[in-house]
Write a protein that holds these residues in place. Structure first.
Motif, PDB file in Angstrom:
ATOM      1  N   VAL A 132      11.775 -14.736   8.972  1.00 38.57           N
ATOM      2  CA  VAL A 132      10.494 -15.323   9.343  1.00 38.57           C
ATOM      3  C   VAL A 132       9.853 -15.824   8.052  1.00 38.57           C
ATOM      4  N   ASN A 133       9.417 -17.055   8.047  1.00 38.40           N
ATOM      5  CA  ASN A 133       8.940 -17.699   6.819  1.00 38.40           C
ATOM      6  C   ASN A 133       7.472 -17.351   6.577  1.00 38.40           C
ATOM      7  N   VAL A 134       7.237 -16.231   5.934  1.00 34.19           N
ATOM      8  CA  VAL A 134       5.877 -15.769   5.662  1.00 34.19           C
ATOM      9  C   VAL A 134       5.642 -15.703   4.151  1.00 34.19           C
ATOM     10  N   SER A 135       4.397 -15.890   3.766  1.00 29.12           N
ATOM     11  CA  SER A 135       4.036 -15.766   2.360  1.00 29.12           C
ATOM     12  C   SER A 135       4.119 -14.312   1.923  1.00 29.12           C
ATOM     13  N   THR A 136       4.157 -14.102   0.629  1.00 30.97           N
ATOM     14  CA  THR A 136       4.200 -12.739   0.099  1.00 30.97           C
ATOM     15  C   THR A 136       2.969 -11.945   0.522  1.00 30.97           C
ATOM     16  N   GLY A 137       1.815 -12.593   0.477  1.00 31.56           N
ATOM     17  CA  GLY A 137       0.581 -11.907   0.857  1.00 31.56           C
ATOM     18  C   GLY A 137       0.560 -11.488   2.309  1.00 31.56           C
ATOM     19  N   LEU A 138       0.989 -12.377   3.210  1.00 29.75           N
ATOM     20  CA  LEU A 138       1.004 -12.047   4.632  1.00 29.75           C
ATOM     21  C   LEU A 138       2.078 -11.018   4.939  1.00 29.75           C
ATOM     22  N   ARG A 139       3.224 -11.139   4.281  1.00 35.80           N
ATOM     23  CA  ARG A 139       4.283 -10.140   4.438  1.00 35.80           C
ATOM     24  C   ARG A 139       3.761  -8.744   4.103  1.00 35.80           C
ATOM     25  N   ASP A 140       3.031  -8.649   2.995  1.00 37.42           N
ATOM     26  CA  ASP A 140       2.499  -7.354   2.579  1.00 37.42           C
ATOM     27  C   ASP A 140       1.471  -6.827   3.573  1.00 37.42           C
ATOM     28  N   LYS A 141       0.615  -7.726   4.091  1.00 37.11           N
ATOM     29  CA  LYS A 141      -0.414  -7.321   5.039  1.00 37.11           C
ATOM     30  C   LYS A 141       0.201  -6.825   6.346  1.00 37.11           C
ATOM     31  N   ILE A 142       1.167  -7.573   6.882  1.00 34.58           N
ATOM     32  CA  ILE A 142       1.808  -7.172   8.129  1.00 34.58           C
ATOM     33  C   ILE A 142       2.566  -5.858   7.947  1.00 34.58           C
ATOM     34  N   SER A 143       3.289  -5.738   6.850  1.00 37.60           N
ATOM     35  CA  SER A 143       4.037  -4.504   6.589  1.00 37.60           C
ATOM     36  C   SER A 143       3.102  -3.313   6.455  1.00 37.60           C
ATOM     37  N   GLY A 144       1.946  -3.535   5.833  1.00 36.28           N
ATOM     38  CA  GLY A 144       0.962  -2.460   5.723  1.00 36.28           C
ATOM     39  C   GLY A 144       0.433  -2.039   7.072  1.00 36.28           C
ATOM     40  N   THR A 145       0.208  -3.004   7.970  1.00 33.93           N
ATOM     41  CA  THR A 145      -0.238  -2.683   9.322  1.00 33.93           C
ATOM     42  C   THR A 145       0.810  -1.866  10.066  1.00 33.93           C
ATOM     43  N   VAL A 146       2.081  -2.274   9.937  1.00 30.64           N
ATOM     44  CA  VAL A 146       3.151  -1.549  10.618  1.00 30.64           C
ATOM     45  C   VAL A 146       3.335  -0.153  10.024  1.00 30.64           C
ATOM     46  N   SER A 147       3.088  -0.010   8.725  1.00 28.01           N
ATOM     47  CA  SER A 147       3.195   1.325   8.120  1.00 28.01           C
ATOM     48  C   SER A 147       2.171   2.281   8.724  1.00 28.01           C
ATOM     49  N   GLU A 148       1.039   1.712   9.217  1.00 24.66           N
ATOM     50  CA  GLU A 148       0.034   2.542   9.882  1.00 24.66           C
ATOM     51  C   GLU A 148       0.550   3.052  11.232  1.00 24.66           C
TER      52      GLU A 148
END
Length: 296
Positions: A132-148
């Protein structure tokens, strides 16, 4: 006496999740002194990542009860055997080589919560692979949400056997999936044990859990199950999130949240996240000046 149970074909559908819950229920009803089980793959023509994560958790569930669960590896179709070798499932259960990089997001069991380890998994094995073609910033944000979501599974699921994960990139369908499962109390059961929700039915309890600011965390951290960022991403990406917990489920798609009841009460929580692997580039609004891009 050994009891043989057959694993059905498991696609990425709600009905196939229901079939897995029925398998869990049939094992759960067996007495502890009769927990000698062989799972056969005879007739299983497809085993999605959801089935992989669930079967791993099921094996540890039986072991935790003092029983024995054996997989009949000889009944595996060659293509399923190859996938289970690649994603590390065979290696985890002592019957295969070291896994390798491919279209699978590795099978894993986490018996303790380690956010750094989980973030490394989400960033490098899942969303950072470029499917999925996501920016580094969005990748980090989504991954942080999933870590929750993992944090909720550990804190609220209260499972003694940990949390199980597996994912898959499906090139033909152009989709990227990740499944997270715990075999704990379930979200509705946990909410109903919280003072102000003692009288709530499962549906009302699950809806309460999704309201912003609601949480049963004893630490005072108002985590809840707020998935605002994921929901906004799904709207643009046309992906979805499905959550099954106890006898309830919720589906997030097209900026809508739908709730429903299922016949089998699964004592735990299964979450499946699906992204579309399209040609769009997704990023945070703060990262670009061009507002015509898919920004958040």
């Amino acid at each position: 006496m050994t009891i043989e149970l057959k694993i059905p074909k498991i696609y990425v559908t709600s009905d196939c999740c229901h079939a897995l819950f029925k398998l869990w229920q049939s094992i759960r009803q067996l007495p502890d002194h009769n927990l000698d089980i062989t799972l056969s793959f005879q007739g299983c023509t497809f085993l999605s990542h959801i089935g992989v994560a669930f079967l791993g958790g099921l094996a540890h569930h039986v072991d935790n009860r003092g029983g024995k669960l054996t997989f009949d590896w000889d009944s595996l179709r060659p293509e399923i055997h190859m996938n289970l070798a690649q994603n590390g499932f065979l290696y985890h259960f002592g019957s295969g080589q070291v896994p390798w990089e491919g279209n699978s997001i590795p099978y894993r069991r986490d018996d303790l919560q380690d956010r750094d380890v989980l973030m490394d998994y989400l960033l490098n094995k899942w969303l950072g692979q470029g499917w999925v073609n996501v920016s580094t910033g969005l990748r980090d944000k989504i991954s942080g949400t999933v870590s929750e979501l993992y944090a909720n599974a550990f804190e609220h699921g209260q499972s003694s056997i940990g949390v199980f994960s597996c994912g898959q990139h499906y090139p033909k369908q152009k989709e990227l999936h990740l499944t997270i499962i715990d075999f704990g109390k379930g979200i509705p059961t946990n909410v109903r044990s919280f003072n102000q929700n003692l009288t709530s039915d499962s549906g009302a309890a699950l809806q309460w859990a999704f309201q912003s600011g609601n949480s049963t965390a004893q630490s005072g951290v108002s985590r809840g199950l707020g998935l605002n960022l994921l929901q906004r991403f799904m709207t643009k990406n046309r992906g979805s999130v499905k959550i099954f917990s106890n006898d309830e489920y919720v589906k997030i798609k097209d900026n809508k949240i739908g709730y429903g009841t299922r016949a089998v009460d699964f004592g735990g929580t299964l979450i499946n996240i699906a992204f579309k692997c399209d040609e769009s580039y997704y990023c945070l609004a703060s990262e670009v000046e061009d507002t015509h891009k898919q920004c958040f």
